[in-house]
Motif scaffolding. Structure first.
Motif, PDB file in Angstrom:
ATOM      1  N   ILE B  55      -4.439  42.129 109.363  1.00 33.04           N
ATOM      2  CA  ILE B  55      -4.619  43.250 108.244  1.00 33.04           C
ATOM      3  C   ILE B  55      -5.634  44.351 108.898  1.00 33.04           C
ATOM      4  CG2 ILE B  55      -6.933  43.391 106.267  1.00 33.04           C
ATOM      5  CD1 ILE B  55      -7.315  40.636 107.006  1.00 33.04           C
ATOM      6  N   GLU B  56      -5.178  45.869 108.763  1.00 36.30           N
ATOM      7  CA  GLU B  56      -5.698  46.626 108.851  1.00 36.30           C
ATOM      8  C   GLU B  56      -5.643  47.474 108.523  1.00 36.30           C
ATOM      9  OE1 GLU B  56      -6.651  47.941 111.797  1.00 36.30           O
ATOM     10  OE2 GLU B  56      -6.958  50.160 111.719  1.00 36.30           O
ATOM     11  N   ILE B  57      -7.526  48.759 108.651  1.00 37.61           N
ATOM     12  CA  ILE B  57      -8.105  49.253 107.094  1.00 37.61           C
ATOM     13  C   ILE B  57      -7.307  50.174 107.340  1.00 37.61           C
ATOM     14  CG2 ILE B  57      -9.820  49.765 108.560  1.00 37.61           C
ATOM     15  CD1 ILE B  57     -11.640  49.156 106.524  1.00 37.61           C
ATOM     16  N   SER B  58      -7.008  51.265 108.387  1.00 35.97           N
ATOM     17  CA  SER B  58      -5.922  52.416 108.435  1.00 35.97           C
ATOM     18  C   SER B  58      -4.967  52.341 108.085  1.00 35.97           C
ATOM     19  CB  SER B  58      -6.271  53.169 110.365  1.00 35.97           C
ATOM     20  OG  SER B  58      -5.532  53.124 110.755  1.00 35.97           O
ATOM     21  N   GLN B  59      -3.729  53.673 107.124  1.00 33.97           N
ATOM     22  CA  GLN B  59      -2.807  53.901 107.370  1.00 33.97           C
ATOM     23  C   GLN B  59      -2.184  53.481 108.010  1.00 33.97           C
ATOM     24  OE1 GLN B  59      -1.800  56.117 103.433  1.00 33.97           O
ATOM     25  NE2 GLN B  59      -0.836  56.903 104.682  1.00 33.97           N
ATOM     26  N   LYS B  60      -2.378  55.012 109.310  1.00 36.45           N
ATOM     27  CA  LYS B  60      -1.746  55.171 110.633  1.00 36.45           C
ATOM     28  C   LYS B  60      -1.460  53.705 111.308  1.00 36.45           C
ATOM     29  CE  LYS B  60      -2.513  58.049 113.935  1.00 36.45           C
ATOM     30  NZ  LYS B  60      -2.642  57.313 115.225  1.00 36.45           N
ATOM     31  N   GLY B  61      -2.528  52.884 111.220  1.00 42.95           N
ATOM     32  CA  GLY B  61      -2.557  51.848 111.787  1.00 42.95           C
ATOM     33  C   GLY B  61      -1.565  51.114 110.881  1.00 42.95           C
ATOM     34  N   VAL B  62      -1.467  50.713 109.578  1.00 40.01           N
ATOM     35  CA  VAL B  62      -0.149  49.709 109.543  1.00 40.01           C
ATOM     36  C   VAL B  62       1.184  50.200 109.903  1.00 40.01           C
ATOM     37  CG1 VAL B  62       0.102  49.376 107.077  1.00 40.01           C
ATOM     38  CG2 VAL B  62      -2.356  48.517 107.826  1.00 40.01           C
ATOM     39  N   ASN B  63       0.822  51.320 109.654  1.00 40.43           N
ATOM     40  CA  ASN B  63       2.936  52.549 109.691  1.00 40.43           C
ATOM     41  C   ASN B  63       2.819  51.875 111.336  1.00 40.43           C
ATOM     42  OD1 ASN B  63       2.510  53.195 107.413  1.00 40.43           O
ATOM     43  ND2 ASN B  63       2.269  55.149 107.336  1.00 40.43           N
ATOM     44  N   GLU B  64       2.327  51.957 111.994  1.00 43.95           N
ATOM     45  CA  GLU B  64       1.742  51.669 113.112  1.00 43.95           C
ATOM     46  C   GLU B  64       2.819  50.662 114.053  1.00 43.95           C
ATOM     47  OE1 GLU B  64      -0.441  55.414 115.707  1.00 43.95           O
ATOM     48  OE2 GLU B  64      -1.530  53.027 116.078  1.00 43.95           O
ATOM     49  N   CYS B  65       1.554  49.474 112.680  1.00 43.24           N
ATOM     50  CA  CYS B  65       2.536  48.097 113.235  1.00 43.24           C
ATOM     51  C   CYS B  65       4.024  48.088 112.700  1.00 43.24           C
ATOM     52  CB  CYS B  65       1.141  47.630 112.509  1.00 43.24           C
ATOM     53  SG  CYS B  65      -0.550  47.165 113.441  1.00 43.24           S
ATOM     54  N   VAL B  66       3.881  48.626 111.095  1.00 41.75           N
ATOM     55  CA  VAL B  66       4.484  48.051 110.950  1.00 41.75           C
ATOM     56  C   VAL B  66       6.469  48.678 111.053  1.00 41.75           C
ATOM     57  CG1 VAL B  66       6.342  48.799 108.646  1.00 41.75           C
ATOM     58  CG2 VAL B  66       3.931  48.116 108.483  1.00 41.75           C
ATOM     59  N   ALA B  67       6.027  49.902 112.420  1.00 40.68           N
ATOM     60  CA  ALA B  67       7.548  50.085 112.756  1.00 40.68           C
ATOM     61  C   ALA B  67       7.297  49.354 114.356  1.00 40.68           C
ATOM     62  CB  ALA B  67       7.031  51.872 113.348  1.00 40.68           C
ATOM     63  N   ARG B  68       6.496  48.826 115.040  1.00 43.02           N
ATOM     64  CA  ARG B  68       6.422  47.499 115.756  1.00 43.02           C
ATOM     65  C   ARG B  68       7.260  46.698 115.213  1.00 43.02           C
ATOM     66  NH1 ARG B  68       1.354  47.777 119.505  1.00 43.02           N
ATOM     67  NH2 ARG B  68       2.395  50.411 121.162  1.00 43.02           N
ATOM     68  N   GLY B  69       7.343  46.556 113.974  1.00 44.57           N
ATOM     69  CA  GLY B  69       8.921  45.129 114.000  1.00 44.57           C
ATOM     70  C   GLY B  69       7.009  44.361 113.068  1.00 44.57           C
ATOM     71  N   LEU B  70       5.831  44.772 113.105  1.00 49.90           N
ATOM     72  CA  LEU B  70       4.577  43.882 112.982  1.00 49.90           C
ATOM     73  C   LEU B  70       4.799  43.298 111.182  1.00 49.90           C
ATOM     74  CD1 LEU B  70       2.052  44.607 115.909  1.00 49.90           C
ATOM     75  CD2 LEU B  70       3.609  42.785 116.019  1.00 49.90           C
ATOM     76  N   SER B  71       3.939  42.784 111.188  1.00 48.76           N
ATOM     77  CA  SER B  71       3.533  41.975 109.113  1.00 48.76           C
ATOM     78  C   SER B  71       2.208  42.100 109.424  1.00 48.76           C
ATOM     79  CB  SER B  71       3.765  40.802 109.043  1.00 48.76           C
ATOM     80  OG  SER B  71       5.696  40.460 109.037  1.00 48.76           O
ATOM     81  N   VAL B  72       2.048  43.447 108.700  1.00 50.22           N
ATOM     82  CA  VAL B  72       0.734  43.810 108.919  1.00 50.22           C
ATOM     83  C   VAL B  72       0.131  44.449 107.295  1.00 50.22           C
ATOM     84  CG1 VAL B  72      -1.601  45.827 109.207  1.00 50.22           C
ATOM     85  CG2 VAL B  72       0.341  44.243 111.121  1.00 50.22           C
TER      86      VAL B  72
END
Lengths: 396, 210
Positions: B55-72
């Protein structure tokens, strides 16, 4: 022969929308009565026709196929010039070589939905039993029926499992339905600006549209095509009302404010004094040239009936039980048709089902239509999600 | 959350991340609350083969996670943990984020409901440097690891190691393991008493169970 396949005639802009129903300017497959489409309503379509387009190349393992699902008034022309309007495909920014849905890597399929009017069986199609357009003789269609038809297309194309299913709005509903109906056939799923059900408010807006169409005397109880006419005024009003729901207060205000249209002061009459009125009238009148009024009734009805939780004993998480699909859900901050809360309901259910899910709420003031527009955050989310999923599936 | 008080080892994973990874059993199901750009989740997937979610509050962080293949999923620890079912995870991790939540006690309680175990790392406001800072300057500390002024910091609920131990008692959480890290990333002796940790630990990592 049970199935016939037809190559696309060259798409030239300005083709009449009326011709598209039976002879679309796209790929088309026709199923015989030995493969009927059995519908949720209990009815069936014995001569199912599906108009579709493909982009890119299917790889040797048949593992890189992405099904793109279109929205209410969209069609199969996702990434090529539209044969009726002459405009670029509705997801031209998303699909193509080097784009987020990269056709150098993936094989993209987009099919017109059942009930629509661009080459897949719908009310404007000729009913082989009567030689006349189906009109309201066509049974009511559901989102699950649309997805069943798409599954028949994939069987026909020899694609057992999809690398991904992606779409926004009604397209996102189809994505969720795919994941629920055929979990083993869906490796990853991208439902955008969508929800697991149509809300009461959304049904209400659709009802306004349908009533506008049916109140137009030219609708003729759905038999207008044989009379060589169409309920243009009713359909235009339906589109105008719906179009407002695709935008946002902010977007409308930024674009038009209270500006007057080609005049310095109000006329104290009922002409389109304001730019926003003129814009809506234009949206309405250009829409009737490309869309069938009865199709509007059928496809809006399909959305209204959509309720994935109800299909699964009232518990949405049950729809995704044991799912191995990777989900990426996205919503837009200013979307009031499918607000973030609807996406979050889906995300909660996926979490409760233990599914793999990512979710991002994208900051945008452009309302529901944002999923069709140039939204860099959406593009980077889709690109990143698909790339990492492709790696997991071994797609180069 | 951009609330990290971090000690980086150049070119390597963060020391507190390594300390957390040691506590996680291989192949377990993990929820990382406040996953930032996904560093910790990636480390856990690579070194512990976990089935990870974030779970991540910032959109930037979520996008970085998604691009790394993580389910966030984009969300807020204060409000969104209630949506997760009981016992959904083996571990729920909160790394350097507790001090930025509005209701730390509720967050810890939710973590122990969702996960069989919880791992919490907290910066220690009882560290001797902070005590001296306040004693001599009489002002809220601004240090290398806590760089924001009091009016700008997202860290609204600071505590000391002993405060956190007290909170664990309050919510009936059992402390199964704890590690205190010095500013240079080295660990304090396992058997050292709490008061020593509270004075010399710059941060601490706790493994909690119900």
């Amino acid at each position: 022969m049970a199935v016939t396949e037809q190559q696309a005639p060259a798409a030239t802009a300005g083709m009449s929308s009326r011709d598209q129903a039976d002879q679309p300017a796209s790929l088309v497959v026709r199923f015989g009565p030995d493969q009927p489409l059995v519908l949720d309503s209990g009815g069936r379509i014995d001569h199912l026709q599906i108009g579709y387009q493909t982009y890119g190349t299917l790889d040797g393992n048949r593992a890189n196929a992405i099904l793109v699902c279109h929205a209410l008034t969209g069609d199969q022309h996702a990434a090529n010039r539209n044969p009726v309007t002459g405009k670029p495909g509705w997801w031209d920014m998303m699909i193509g070589p080097g784009k987020p849905i990269d056709t150098d890597r993936y094989f993209v399929i987009c099919a017109n939905v059942v009930g629509s009017c661009m080459g897949t069986t719908g009310p404007a199609s000729t009913n082989p039993a009567t030689g006349r357009p189906y009109g309201l003789d066509l049974p009511v269609i559901t989102v699950r029926d649309m997805v069943r038809a798409q599954a028949m297309l994939l069987d026909h194309l020899g694609i057992e499992s999809l690398f991904s299913v992606a779409g926004g709005s009604l397209g996102g509903m189809q994505v969720l339905q795919w994941a629920a109906s055929y979990p083993e056939r869906v490796f990853s799923a991208l439902p955008l600006a969508a929800g697991a059900r149509h809300s009461s408010q959304n049904i209400a807006f659709h009802e306004v549209g349908r009533q506008a169409i049916m109140a137009d005397p030219e609708w003729r109880n759905g038999r207008y095509l044989e009379a060589g006419t169409s309920p243009r005024k009713g359909l235009a009003v339906a589109r105008m009302a719906a179009h407002i729901t695709y935008l946002s207060d902010e977007a409308l205000h930024r674009k038009f404010g209270r500006n007057l249209q080609d005049r310095d002061k109000p006329t104290f009459g009922f002409d389109a004094d304001f730019q926003v009125e003129s814009y809506l009238r234009h949206q309405g009148s250009s829409f009737v040239d490309r869309f069938d009024a009865n199709s509007y009734l059928y496809v809006t009805r399909a959305m209204d009936y959509f309720d994935l939780a109800a299909e699964h004993g009232g518990r949405l998480a049950n729809a995704f039980k044991g799912s191995r699909t990777r989900f990426c859900v996205a919503s837009f901050t200013s979307d009031w048709l499918f607000p973030t809360s609807e996406s979050k309901t889906v995300v909660r259910a996926l979490n409760a089902a233990g599914a793999s899910v990512s979710f991002v709420e994208i900051e945008s003031d452009r309302g529901h239509d944002a999923f069709l527009l140039d939204e860099p955050e959406l593009f980077s989310t889709v690109r990143g999600f698909l790339s990492s999923a492709a790696e997991a599936r071994g797609i180069r | 959350m951009n609330a990290h008080t971090q000690t980086f080892l150049p070119g390597h994973a963060r020391v507190d991340h390594l300390a957390i990874a040691e506590l996680v059993t291989r192949g377990s199901r993990v929820l990382d609350v406040g996953s930032g750009d996904g560093q910790l989740l990636k480390l856990l997937e690579e070194t512990r083969r976990v089935d990870g979610r974030g779970i991540e509050i910032s959109q930037k962080g979520v996008n970085e996670c998604v691009a790394r293949g993580l389910s966030v999923v984009q969300g807020d620890a204060d409000t969104d943990l209630v949506d997760y079912p009981d016992d959904a995870f083996d571990y729920v991790i909160l790394s350097q984020t507790l001090q930025a939540t509005h209701r730390p006690r509720l967050v810890v309680e939710q973590m122990l409901r969702i996960g069989r175990k919880a791992i919490v790392s907290v910066p220690n406001f009882g560290h001797w440097r902070i005590r001296l800072y306040m004693l001599f300057r009489g002002r809220m500390p601004v240090t290398r690891s806590l760089p924001e002024s009091w009016y700008e910091t997202p860290n609204i609920h600071f505590c000391t190691i002993r405060d956190f131990v007290e909170l664990c008692k309050e919510v009936d959480a059992r402390i199964e393991k704890a590690t205190a890290l010095r500013a240079d990333g080295t660990r304090l002796h396992f058997n050292a008493p709490w008061w020593l940790w509270n004075l010399f630990g710059q941060q601490a990592v706790f493994l909690l169970s119900r």
